[in-house]
Design a protein around this motif. Structure first.
Motif, PDB file in Angstrom:
ATOM      1  N   UNK A 166       0.828  -1.193   0.000  1.00 34.02           N
ATOM      2  CA  UNK A 166       0.000   0.000   0.000  1.00 34.02           C
ATOM      3  C   UNK A 166       0.864   1.246   0.000  1.00 34.02           C
ATOM      4  N   UNK A 167       0.521   2.182  -0.850  1.00 37.16           N
ATOM      5  CA  UNK A 167       1.224   3.463  -0.847  1.00 37.16           C
ATOM      6  C   UNK A 167       0.191   4.576  -0.797  1.00 37.16           C
ATOM      7  N   UNK A 168       0.379   5.476   0.150  1.00 40.35           N
ATOM      8  CA  UNK A 168      -0.519   6.627   0.245  1.00 40.35           C
ATOM      9  C   UNK A 168       0.020   7.713  -0.677  1.00 40.35           C
ATOM     10  N   UNK A 169      -0.747   8.050  -1.687  1.00 40.76           N
ATOM     11  CA  UNK A 169      -0.295   9.017  -2.691  1.00 40.76           C
ATOM     12  C   UNK A 169      -0.649  10.444  -2.288  1.00 40.76           C
ATOM     13  N   UNK A 170      -1.708  10.568  -1.487  1.00 42.20           N
ATOM     14  CA  UNK A 170      -2.163  11.896  -1.084  1.00 42.20           C
ATOM     15  C   UNK A 170      -2.570  11.843   0.378  1.00 42.20           C
ATOM     16  N   UNK A 171      -1.580  12.073   1.234  1.00 45.96           N
ATOM     17  CA  UNK A 171      -1.796  11.913   2.678  1.00 45.96           C
ATOM     18  C   UNK A 171      -2.818  12.918   3.181  1.00 45.96           C
ATOM     19  N   UNK A 172      -2.682  14.160   2.773  1.00 46.38           N
ATOM     20  CA  UNK A 172      -3.660  15.186   3.139  1.00 46.38           C
ATOM     21  C   UNK A 172      -5.074  14.745   2.766  1.00 46.38           C
TER      22      UNK A 172
END
Lengths: 246, 246
Positions: free
Chosen positions: B219-225
């Motif tokens: 899993x990769x968070x591309x847009x944490x905000x």
DNA sequence: CGATACGTTGACGGAAATCAACCCCGGTGG
DNA sequence: CCACCGGGGTTGATTTCCGTCAACGTATCG
């Protein structure tokens, strides 16, 4: 030296429902300094973001812990009754991550964190007992979680009523399967993740089936077996010492 | 005298994420006798109804606590990662009211209750810390409760992913907003009270919007905000000491 | 190369939310 | 004394989110 506070008996009764108490432990509890306070319904006792230096023992009345989402939807996490210390966690979690408020007019007793720490230091078994209490608290959350995730509205409400009956009976507030339930349907809904309308309809079902009667805050369980079955209720998670449940 | 167990470093790292540790406390932790065990995925570690005499420290892998309803529907209560002791509560609640199982192949370290009690007795601050840990555990349950009761499937999944990222980062298992997530969509659904099908669709939404990427357990968070906003996520409830969140 | 587990897609149905009235009842004040 | 008010409870109509069912794709593995 210190005054003896009869209000602490609510706490003692509650603690004795989850573990036996030695007489000197009871005596120590009775010596706890209390600051009494009376509040009307729907008042915050502690608010999210606070960093309290005392805990709140509920002597009389109903309280709840709750949060409000960004869109203003309220979720009630738990209900609390006589003998509970709903914010005991503030002893070790200094920032409140939710609020605590009254649901009915309530009599409260505040205990300084320092006094609790002193008590626990000289009576480590009481410390373990308080810890145990917060663990049971978490067990109740887990049960609610099961309800919200995997049970119908019908089962959820039935389960909640079962839980309240057993907990209230443990502190001798139930007579003949009847107890005082000063909650609006909106509050029940906020606790169970249901709308007020749907809560209303399910309560009507429970009544028409003859499991309960409910009028003006007076709840009576007419069919305890049936209500437990409807809610798949098993009181084991409450970890009470007196198992004369049925 | 006693052997020093390097596996305990997972525990130390975890505890240091929720409170500072004195060096002699660390030393005492390192002296804890451990019984190591390796388990494949989907094995029960402790089962509902057990009365364990030891606790389970997760050194490596993913675990979860769960219950199964009468109709066979599973509800996962919580996920657990390196450094967690998911059944710490068994120290004071002797009967397990739910099960604990692995989700991925895991390395476990069992600690005798008696050894923990001895440790806590000689290092009361560690006892407080363990208590604090179980309180944070309960805080996580409350957040899940809010999600199940008052958030959409979309917000719930987003919130869960945020929580996992922050917790994994606290034990240094996140690199550049990416981490290993060995959970099936069915397991995610069982945790959030959703069907597998719906979980799948919402995950697709999150991907198509560009908030995350997820393939084969990576899993990769591309847009944490954006993900935090989607889940209304505020890490305060995790009560971590290092607040360099964002 | 089947077996098996996991992910994906579409069609359909249902439990519960939402919206909008309306009722009932206990206060309260003119 | 009665009108007004407000909170809680009740009801019906409509909508929607999500579950269920069923099929199919895809990857890993013995």
């Amino acid at each position: 030296m210190d005054a003896i506070h009869p209000h602490t008996v609510a706490l003692i009764r509650k603690l004795e429902s989850i573990a036996p108490l030695a007489s000197q432990e009871k005596a120590a509890l009775l010596r706890l300094p209390l600051r009494m306070k009376t509040l009307p319904a729907n008042q915050d006792i502690v608010s999210e973001g606070d960093t309290p230096s005392e805990c709140c023992l509920i002597v009389e009345g109903f309280a709840c812990r709750y949060s409000v989402t960004d869109e203003g939807r309220r979720q009630i996490h738990s209900f609390h009754i006589s003998g509970d210390i709903p914010d005991l966690q503030s002893l070790h979690l200094h920032l409140m991550d939710h609020s605590l408020g009254t649901l009915s007019p309530s009599k409260l007793a505040f205990i300084q964190h320092d006094d609790l720490r002193t008590l626990i230091h000289s009576h480590p078994r009481l410390g373990d007992l308080f810890w145990r209490d917060t663990l049971i608290d978490a067990a109740v959350f887990r049960q609610w979680l099961i309800g919200m995730g995997r049970r119908s509205a019908y089962g959820r409400i039935a389960h909640l009523l079962c839980e309240l009956l057993v907990r209230l009976r443990a502190v001798e507030l139930v007579e003949d399967y009847a107890f005082h339930l000063p909650l609006t349907q909106a509050e029940l809904g906020d606790a169970l993740g249901l709308s007020t309308v749907h809560t209303n309809r399910v309560l009507q079902d429970l009544r028409s089936i003859g499991l309960i009667s409910l009028r003006g805050g007076a709840l009576k369980v007419l069919n305890w077996e049936g209500l437990q079955k409807a809610g798949e209720f098993d009181p084991a998670y409450l970890h009470l010492v007196k198992k004369e449940a049925l």
